[in-house]
Write an enzyme that holds these catalytic residues in place. Structure first.
Site, PDB file in Angstrom:
ATOM      1  N   CYS A  48       0.751  -1.204   0.008  1.00 50.45           N
ATOM      2  CA  CYS A  48      -0.021  -0.024  -0.151  1.00 50.45           C
ATOM      3  C   CYS A  48       1.001   1.329  -0.043  1.00 50.45           C
ATOM      4  O   CYS A  48       1.872   1.532   1.023  1.00 50.45           O
ATOM      5  CB  CYS A  48      -0.949  -0.009   1.236  1.00 50.45           C
ATOM      6  SG  CYS A  48      -1.832   1.459   1.226  1.00 50.45           S
ATOM      7  N   CYS A  51       0.374   3.183   3.655  1.00 47.30           N
ATOM      8  CA  CYS A  51       0.960   2.834   5.014  1.00 47.30           C
ATOM      9  C   CYS A  51       1.936   1.792   4.741  1.00 47.30           C
ATOM     10  O   CYS A  51       2.625   1.491   5.793  1.00 47.30           O
ATOM     11  CB  CYS A  51      -0.097   2.080   5.691  1.00 47.30           C
ATOM     12  SG  CYS A  51      -0.871   0.717   5.163  1.00 47.30           S
ATOM     13  N   CYS A  96      -6.990  -1.171   1.389  1.00 47.37           N
ATOM     14  CA  CYS A  96      -6.296  -1.551   2.328  1.00 47.37           C
ATOM     15  C   CYS A  96      -7.207  -1.856   3.693  1.00 47.37           C
ATOM     16  O   CYS A  96      -7.498  -0.969   4.237  1.00 47.37           O
ATOM     17  CB  CYS A  96      -5.131  -0.743   2.349  1.00 47.37           C
ATOM     18  SG  CYS A  96      -3.851  -1.167   3.553  1.00 47.37           S
ATOM     19  N   CYS A 121      -8.581  -4.949 -10.051  1.00 52.05           N
ATOM     20  CA  CYS A 121      -8.282  -3.879 -10.815  1.00 52.05           C
ATOM     21  C   CYS A 121      -7.788  -2.748 -10.006  1.00 52.05           C
ATOM     22  O   CYS A 121      -8.346  -1.939  -9.427  1.00 52.05           O
ATOM     23  CB  CYS A 121      -9.301  -3.458 -11.799  1.00 52.05           C
ATOM     24  SG  CYS A 121      -8.949  -2.034 -12.959  1.00 52.05           S
TER      25      CYS A 121
END
Length: 133
Positions: A48, A51, A96, A121
């Site tokens: 991510c 984070c 996330c 996607c």
């Protein structure tokens, strides 16, 4: 572990670029074919961009031709799914799990030759990449 990375909009703006903030925090979408990971094929882990949580193994990435990076599966517990009716139809948004950052959408039953028959996607700008050593 949902939303363990809780920050205010001001705190997110301090660590994300304006485009990352628009996509990760405001659920935007980058234009098709413009993301740096769309045709990228390195071996490693996609994390991510907000984070740093590991999200996808490169071995689950495939070329769907959709204009965004496509994966057939996420790391266990890393990605959460939510109903999204923002375009007037039911879609499944993916975020996330750790920080709630918008990644993109998941589509099922499109007939891709993958183990899950799913296509995650994902906006490239929502991702970072850590190559295998």
């Amino acid at each position: 572990m949902a939303n363990s990375e809780v920050k205010t909009d001001s705190e997110w703006r301090a660590v994300l670029s304006p485009e990352q903030f628009r996509i990760l925090r405001q659920k935007g979408t980058e234009p098709a074919g413009t993301g740096k990971y769309n045709k990228f094929d390195g071996e490693g882990i996609y994390t991510c961009a907000g984070c740093g949580t590991p999200l996808y193994k490169s071995t689950t990435k495939f070329n769907s031709g959709c204009g965004w990076p496509a994966f057939f599966d996420a790391l266990p517990g890393a990605v959460s799914r939510h109903e999204d009716r923002s375009w007037g139809v039911a879609r499944t948004e993916i975020t996330c799990t750790a920080c709630g950052g918008h990644l993109g959408h998941v589509f099922k039953g499109e007939g891709y030759n993958t183990p899950t028959d799913e296509r995650h996607c994902v906006n490239s700008i929502s991702l970072s990449f850590k190559g295998n050593e």
